[in-house]
Design an enzyme around this catalytic site. Sequence first.
Site, mmCIF file in Angstrom:
data_model
loop_
_atom_site.group_PDB
_atom_site.id
_atom_site.type_symbol
_atom_site.label_atom_id
_atom_site.label_comp_id
_atom_site.label_asym_id
_atom_site.label_seq_id
_atom_site.Cartn_x
_atom_site.Cartn_y
_atom_site.Cartn_z
ATOM 1 N N CYS A 44 1.289 37.449 38.408
ATOM 2 C CA CYS A 44 0.566 37.676 37.159
ATOM 3 C C CYS A 44 -0.719 38.443 37.457
ATOM 4 C CB CYS A 44 0.245 36.338 36.503
ATOM 5 S SG CYS A 44 -0.673 36.518 34.961
ATOM 6 N N HIS A 55 7.203 34.957 29.969
ATOM 7 C CA HIS A 55 5.904 35.016 30.656
ATOM 8 C C HIS A 55 4.824 35.533 29.700
ATOM 9 C CE1 HIS A 55 3.442 35.921 34.428
ATOM 10 N NE2 HIS A 55 2.778 36.568 33.489
ATOM 11 N N GLU A 56 5.155 36.610 28.961
ATOM 12 C CA GLU A 56 4.149 37.236 28.082
ATOM 13 C C GLU A 56 3.838 36.362 26.866
ATOM 14 O OE1 GLU A 56 2.488 39.514 29.339
ATOM 15 O OE2 GLU A 56 3.926 39.909 30.927
ATOM 16 N N HIS A 59 1.487 33.761 27.762
ATOM 17 C CA HIS A 59 0.094 34.256 27.736
ATOM 18 C C HIS A 59 -0.482 34.120 26.329
ATOM 19 C CE1 HIS A 59 -1.026 35.871 31.603
ATOM 20 N NE2 HIS A 59 0.068 36.584 31.721
#
Length: 208
Positions: A106, A148-149, A152
Amino acid sequence: MALDIVTIEQPQFKTVLTTPTKKVSFPLKEADINLIEAMKETLFHLNGVGLAANQVNESKRILAIYIPKEASLLRDDAKPYPMHIMINPTYSPIDAKAMEAGFEGCYSVSHTMGKVPRYKQIKVTFYDEEGQLHQRTEQGFYARVIQHEIDHLNGLLITDRLTKDCVQGSFEDMLALRRAELSPEKQALFDKLRAQKEKSNAPGTEKK
Ligand code: NI
């Protein structure tokens, strides 16, 4: 103009990285359009693969994904994707028990990386830049990047997903382990990509 990426190691950016981001409304405001253009340029500059708005210190539910051919070649479950934007995205698993661990780094976490468990198949819902709604079933590396995004955007980092039993360690140790698990042909490509990244001063390989 390429934007600076903020990291969890910088105390002043902890809040923006760990707080759920705000929904974006349509039609897009000029500030949102400008942010999207700058995020695309930043992700191009980094050579992919994913970027969430709060990684550039903007608490908005916007993410960019770009999987260049070279990055896709390192994985068996990846294919290239052109640069695209997802606004107000959400995901849910197709089968909550079907998970797979895979290496993730990341841009906003410098001190560690590891094998993060993710759903193999997800349903993703998002709006594009024109305000058009999309609903798709996705799998493989692309589904991993989306998870993953969206993490975030929900204020979560890989450090929240890497539980005690996950393979994890320093950036250098994990790169060495990742390289060791590749075929000789992919190792050669891995080394080439690393050399390119070092030259461009961007840390790591295919980060998100
Ligand atoms: Ni990330």
